[in-house]
Motif scaffolding. Sequence first.
Motif, mmCIF file in Angstrom:
data_model
loop_
_atom_site.group_PDB
_atom_site.id
_atom_site.type_symbol
_atom_site.label_atom_id
_atom_site.label_comp_id
_atom_site.label_asym_id
_atom_site.label_seq_id
_atom_site.Cartn_x
_atom_site.Cartn_y
_atom_site.Cartn_z
ATOM 1 N N LEU A 118 43.002 14.391 21.700
ATOM 2 C CA LEU A 118 44.505 14.603 22.366
ATOM 3 C C LEU A 118 44.508 16.023 23.064
ATOM 4 C CD1 LEU A 118 47.075 13.167 22.515
ATOM 5 C CD2 LEU A 118 47.726 14.344 20.503
ATOM 6 N N HIS A 127 45.946 10.586 28.296
ATOM 7 C CA HIS A 127 46.701 11.299 27.273
ATOM 8 C C HIS A 127 47.839 10.650 26.834
ATOM 9 C CE1 HIS A 127 50.073 14.227 26.358
ATOM 10 N NE2 HIS A 127 48.946 14.702 25.555
ATOM 11 N N LYS A 130 46.564 8.058 24.099
ATOM 12 C CA LYS A 130 46.506 8.790 22.890
ATOM 13 C C LYS A 130 47.625 9.206 22.222
ATOM 14 C CE LYS A 130 41.894 10.756 23.630
ATOM 15 N NZ LYS A 130 41.131 10.525 22.197
ATOM 16 N N ARG A 131 48.537 9.704 23.125
ATOM 17 C CA ARG A 131 49.850 10.324 22.282
ATOM 18 C C ARG A 131 50.672 9.245 21.624
ATOM 19 N NH1 ARG A 131 51.830 15.837 23.004
ATOM 20 N NH2 ARG A 131 53.930 15.826 21.663
ATOM 21 N N SER A 135 51.505 9.646 17.955
ATOM 22 C CA SER A 135 52.589 9.926 17.774
ATOM 23 C C SER A 135 53.418 9.608 16.253
ATOM 24 C CB SER A 135 53.728 9.649 18.794
ATOM 25 O OG SER A 135 53.625 8.246 19.167
ATOM 26 N N ARG A 469 52.214 18.385 27.229
ATOM 27 C CA ARG A 469 51.209 18.765 26.383
ATOM 28 C C ARG A 469 51.285 19.766 25.280
ATOM 29 N NH1 ARG A 469 46.533 16.705 29.010
ATOM 30 N NH2 ARG A 469 45.529 16.793 26.886
ATOM 31 N N ILE A 472 51.337 18.534 19.185
ATOM 32 C CA ILE A 472 51.936 17.479 18.439
ATOM 33 C C ILE A 472 52.028 17.781 17.002
ATOM 34 C CG2 ILE A 472 49.650 16.388 18.020
ATOM 35 C CD1 ILE A 472 51.076 13.605 18.866
#
Length: 531
Positions: A118, A127, A130-131, A135, A469, A472
Amino acid sequence: MSTAMTSLPYAVAFGTCVFLYFVVYPVVVYFRDVNGLRRYPNMHPLSGISWVPFMILAHSGERSTYLSKLHQKYPVIRTGPNALSYGDLRAIKDIYGHNTPCTKDGQYVVGAGSHYHLADVVDKHDHARKRKTLSSAYALKNLEGWEHKVADKTYKLLKHLDSCCTAPLKRGETVKPEDVNVDFRKWANFFTLDAIADIGLSEKLGFLDRGHDRVTGRRTDGTTYECELRPALYQTARKQSLLIWNYEWYPFIDKISNLIPFYGRMGKLSKLWDGIPVELAHRRLQRYRAGEKLDDFFQALMEDKNGHPNNLEWGEIVAEISIMMNAGSATTAIAITNIIYQLIKNPEVLKKVTEEIDAAVEDDEGEDESGVIAYDKVKHLPYLRACLDESLRLFPPTPHGLPRETPADGTNILGDYIPGGVTVSMSALVAHRQESAFPQADKFIPERFLGEEGKALQPYFLSFSAGARGCIGRNISYLEQAVVVASLLRRYNFALSSPDWQLQRLETMNWILGDMPVKVWRRERKSASSE
């Protein structure tokens, strides 16, 4: 004709080619200036021609500190042939904001393994995928459900510190050398490693129990080995931070540098690190296949919240485990070490935040028998949060300017047009030392983050980066910091070996902190009912 005479023309031709490619060609490119970067001041007279000056600066271990001083005079600095560093806070939105057209640059490509994770994936659609997958795992409601794992590791840290406690330090008394018996930096790192391994993999590393960080790694052929985790992780990052700046030549430089002992040792440790996430992921996969449904990050990688498989490739899973163990431990350990250091150095601030914590706990409600304070009791304490943020501002765990690349058709930064394919960045350390937003920027002043004035500073606060970006894992970090710092301050007093002792910092992408030996003793406190 002798062999020497025959080979001479070839040697001359080779030398001429090398000279033309590495000296003449860069000079020609510099004067052609197709991207118009010569209008910006150079970090070094040769910065517009070569990355060598920046690589030399990286070896000093004070890269961002040096840039911070330069940016007091220049809002934009050319750090390499095709790279600009920014010091004007208005550039944050242009470079890192949610609507920025800039993407992660080539550094993330050449530094990646077989699969992107990530933090290094460049493609915006990949991205976003993936997020979305991750999440839910990092959602705040999940984190608070994992608080018991943080509490367990906090208890083990307190248990160790209890065993190291010495007699209280009297006013005016000098610290005895034999009482300085805890390397706080090391134990803070044991805490974060144990915590993230449990949160992410339901893995009991046991560093806090054993007092060392020896782990098992797995080679590509399935054989295993033993090594120390922290040196492997940190020297991997250090080597990359010294050599990665010329992206085109980095793979070659990385390999050839191993012939030099200084880099060779780092290269060997890097290989040791590579196998650690593989082994941890392998062990967790065995439990998953055995039918264990565990409440952790790995489960979120394997299945969505409805139990449907995500069908990720094994290499991608290992990559995500790798960055989780890396970023999820190193930066928070740096943050916890820094905040305790700053509070010891600033006793008036320490007194104020300790009083706030004591008042919130209210006669031991919110702290169990182990001394661990519940997150719910401290997560909204304004002065504690201000102290955490001010420490993160003063020494952001990742001071390195996270590089971005301008889009093919270019973009405007600070109102100036920057052509496509140019690397642009702003160091968090540079941003946080700007007097325009942070007066007396070199001083530890938590009050700056209180109230509406504190909220107004958030757009310039880059400790977790910014925009889509941004980190996270920031909620995990704040949970760990708040619980462990509050529990430590409620239970102990700390002292350094002398009032003028300084914590040593070496910049890689993050800081590598030196040892932080402290004296620790139990606090004598009155309950609210007895006052």
